[in-house]
Design a protein around this motif. Structure first.
Motif, PDB file in Angstrom:
ATOM      1  N   GLN A  60      41.652  48.985  23.233  1.00 22.25           N
ATOM      2  CA  GLN A  60      42.618  49.353  23.759  1.00 22.25           C
ATOM      3  C   GLN A  60      43.629  48.345  24.000  1.00 22.25           C
ATOM      4  N   GLU A  65      51.185  48.519  25.329  1.00 25.80           N
ATOM      5  CA  GLU A  65      51.385  47.291  26.756  1.00 25.80           C
ATOM      6  C   GLU A  65      52.079  46.167  25.737  1.00 25.80           C
ATOM      7  N   THR A 205      40.684  56.091  18.455  1.00 21.61           N
ATOM      8  CA  THR A 205      41.577  57.303  19.149  1.00 21.61           C
ATOM      9  C   THR A 205      42.958  57.745  19.197  1.00 21.61           C
ATOM     10  N   TYR A 207      44.988  59.875  21.431  1.00 22.89           N
ATOM     11  CA  TYR A 207      44.448  60.717  22.557  1.00 22.89           C
ATOM     12  C   TYR A 207      45.566  61.811  22.250  1.00 22.89           C
ATOM     13  N   TYR A 208      45.091  63.265  23.354  1.00 24.66           N
ATOM     14  CA  TYR A 208      45.716  64.529  23.034  1.00 24.66           C
ATOM     15  C   TYR A 208      46.472  64.773  22.099  1.00 24.66           C
ATOM     16  N   ILE A 211      47.642  68.409  21.642  1.00 27.65           N
ATOM     17  CA  ILE A 211      48.563  68.782  22.561  1.00 27.65           C
ATOM     18  C   ILE A 211      50.112  68.403  21.999  1.00 27.65           C
TER      19      ILE A 211
ATOM     20  N   LYS B  31      21.518  66.785  29.129  1.00 19.48           N
ATOM     21  CA  LYS B  31      22.781  66.830  27.419  1.00 19.48           C
ATOM     22  C   LYS B  31      23.312  67.996  28.005  1.00 19.48           C
ATOM     23  N   ARG B  32      23.583  68.774  29.098  1.00 19.42           N
ATOM     24  CA  ARG B  32      24.931  69.171  29.496  1.00 19.42           C
ATOM     25  C   ARG B  32      25.825  68.733  30.272  1.00 19.42           C
ATOM     26  N   GLN B  37      34.992  61.289  27.253  1.00 19.73           N
ATOM     27  CA  GLN B  37      35.247  59.878  26.534  1.00 19.73           C
ATOM     28  C   GLN B  37      36.401  59.704  28.136  1.00 19.73           C
ATOM     29  N   TRP B  39      39.676  59.057  28.303  1.00 21.60           N
ATOM     30  CA  TRP B  39      40.897  59.940  27.929  1.00 21.60           C
ATOM     31  C   TRP B  39      40.837  61.387  28.202  1.00 21.60           C
ATOM     32  N   ASP B  41      40.277  64.810  29.197  1.00 20.38           N
ATOM     33  CA  ASP B  41      40.680  65.096  30.771  1.00 20.38           C
ATOM     34  C   ASP B  41      39.684  66.269  30.987  1.00 20.38           C
ATOM     35  N   ARG B 160      38.289  52.604  32.956  1.00 17.97           N
ATOM     36  CA  ARG B 160      37.983  52.853  31.492  1.00 17.97           C
ATOM     37  C   ARG B 160      37.755  51.187  30.794  1.00 17.97           C
ATOM     38  N   MET B 161      38.329  50.293  31.921  1.00 11.91           N
ATOM     39  CA  MET B 161      38.648  48.552  32.044  1.00 11.91           C
ATOM     40  C   MET B 161      37.300  48.300  32.028  1.00 11.91           C
ATOM     41  N   ARG B 164      35.679  43.258  32.921  1.00 14.78           N
ATOM     42  CA  ARG B 164      35.408  42.080  32.661  1.00 14.78           C
ATOM     43  C   ARG B 164      37.881  42.117  33.124  1.00 14.78           C
ATOM     44  N   TRP B 165      37.805  43.630  33.047  1.00 12.06           N
ATOM     45  CA  TRP B 165      39.279  43.528  34.175  1.00 12.06           C
ATOM     46  C   TRP B 165      39.842  43.941  34.759  1.00 12.06           C
ATOM     47  N   ASN B 175      49.598  50.098  35.172  1.00 13.18           N
ATOM     48  CA  ASN B 175      49.451  51.427  35.127  1.00 13.18           C
ATOM     49  C   ASN B 175      49.554  52.777  35.985  1.00 13.18           C
ATOM     50  N   THR B 235      50.541  64.068  30.849  1.00 15.08           N
ATOM     51  CA  THR B 235      48.921  64.462  31.487  1.00 15.08           C
ATOM     52  C   THR B 235      47.875  63.554  32.523  1.00 15.08           C
ATOM     53  N   LEU B 237      45.573  62.343  34.157  1.00 16.92           N
ATOM     54  CA  LEU B 237      44.150  62.943  33.814  1.00 16.92           C
ATOM     55  C   LEU B 237      42.973  63.391  35.274  1.00 16.92           C
ATOM     56  N   LEU B 256      49.105  71.098  32.044  1.00 18.46           N
ATOM     57  CA  LEU B 256      48.392  70.615  31.107  1.00 18.46           C
ATOM     58  C   LEU B 256      49.491  69.398  30.625  1.00 18.46           C
TER      59      LEU B 256
END
Lengths: 285, 285
Positions: A60, A65, A205, A207-208, A211, B31-32, B37, B39, B41, B160-161, B164-165, B175, B235, B237, B256
């Motif tokens: 990231q 950015e 990665t 992303y999408y 699409i 498992k299911r 990830q 990003w 959706d 995600r971050m 640390r962020w 963002n 898109t 999320l 979408l």
């Protein structure tokens, strides 16, 4: 004799336990098998990648950015002209049809270059531009592509239609015989890159990616129509890995679409379909 | 006493068997669980559909094979004109950028109608046209959409971050604050219909619905650019189910994409990105 009984019972119980576990494992295996619908593409599961690439946890930090921003320059038209331009573009694209009967007459390759450059202006997740357009002109290569696709299509149709259809072979053949793959002067195979590579060689990665590449294909279809060329949007079922290898593309590229491109043949016909009206596809809130 | 031992051993064994089974079930459940990830959706797994529709096994009989064919009418341009048209369209689209700073000035709604009609000319698997374009002009509704999206985006970024962020909140806020959702005069939310309905009310498969709708979005982006409007391809999320319910769309429609549409604001900037060259995206065979 009586002292042996507990041991016997224990052995029987362990045996039962073992049988249960085994049955469980096999049912689990079944559950994990791809429940592919006939039209679902097994290519999305193409895993011929023998050397998986490590993912980059720090990626990231490479995001956009940090890119400098510049003023956006925009062409604004008067309202009347906006409507006129929109209407003309609509009329151009409303004439687009999927044409399967393509003439073998060559097309100007400069136009192919430009329409692909145009497709490359599409937006993509985090500006990864995860597309590769493979343009095939070579007749031998086109024929090899045709052979792979027809082979797989025949299997697909047979599997999908089941025994009740197999007798009606003549009718079915029209479904898997793809003459345009030999005849069209150009085939464009569009691959999506399911991941990229960071500077350190690790996975980046995308992303999408699917699409993004499909959006680029939409722009490509518009560009072809604008240039006066025809095509048919095809998604060859389950042929991705074989076509990828034939064309020497790396494992992180997966086939998304194949467009045979050219002029329509003189006898080209299209099904007399209507499109949904605006009221059927749009809702205002 | 000795006679009881076999019974005791049996009970112990059954107990062990039962514990193993239970442990197995819980590991299976794990498992299911969606291995999402950051990003990816979760909307693609939106299952707020409480009344699953039965699938129609006979649906292939409804295919377009039975539609009458008509001659295809084609406009052919001289080669020189093909190149010129292709080049002009490329130059138009190469100026398209994702613009996040959109003016609140209203846009002619007639243009919105036409660009959506244009998107509706896209090809789709078996001509199912699996798209719904929801056009939102109402300020309250736009604000509700913004609230849902910002809430989810904040969660996404935080997750995600990681810790640390989290201290650097000020930087992160840019963002997930989506001012354009209030400001843009029009939001277009594009839903894909993951299945349709046959005449008998049963499920009708929508082949390749996601790819089809993304192609339509590509054409929509081209049409907007051609009309002199800007947008940014988003898109949202994990917001799909909430936005779908807010807009009263049925469960077989999944969000979408969301395009805020308008004129660029005067201070609009874009990142100074370059696009890949033709040589980087095209391979000739």
């Amino acid at each position: 004799m009586l002292a042996l009984t507990p041991v016997l019972v224990a052995v029987v119980c362990i045996l039962i336990l073992w049988i249960f576990k085994a049955a469980d494992r096999s049912s689990e295996t079944k559950k994990r098998e791809p429940q592919t619908q006939p039209w679902e593409d097994e290519d999305l599961k193409d895993s011929t990648d023998l050397h998986p690439v490590e993912e980059d946890a720090e990626e990231q930090q490479e995001s956009e950015e940090h890119v400098e921003h510049i003023p956006f320059s925009h062409t604004r038209y008067p309202e009347e002209e906006m409507v006129k331009r929109a209407q003309e573009f609509y009329e151009l694209l409303s004439k687009r049809r999927s044409v399967r009967s393509i003439s073998s007459e060559p097309v100007p390759m400069e136009v192919i270059d430009i329409v692909i450059k145009t497709a490359g202006t599409a937006p993509s997740g985090a500006h990864t531009e995860p597309w590769t357009f493979v343009v095939v002109k070579d007749p031998d290569r086109k024929h090899q592509i045709r052979e792979i696709i027809e082979e797989e299509e025949e299997i697909n149709y047979m599997r999908r239609m089941g025994p009740r259809w197999v007798t009606d072979v003549k009718k079915l053949r029209t479904n898997w015989i793809k003459e345009y793959l030999d005849k069209a002067p150009v085939l464009i195979l569009i691959f999506k890159q399911v991941h990229g590579f960071a500077a350190n060689g690790k996975k980046k990665t995308h992303y999408y990616h699917e699409i993004s590449v499909a959006i680029a294909c939409g722009i490509l279809l518009a560009a072809l129509q604008n240039a006066g060329l025809v095509t048919v949007t095809t998604t060859p079922l389950n042929c991705g890995p074989r076509l990828r290898e034939l064309l020497g593309r790396p494992p992180h590229e997966k086939l998304l679409m194949l467009l045979p491109v050219g002029y329509p043949s003189k006898e080209a016909t299209v099904p007399d379909l209507r499109r949904k009206t605006l009221g059927e596809i749009m809702v205002k809130v």
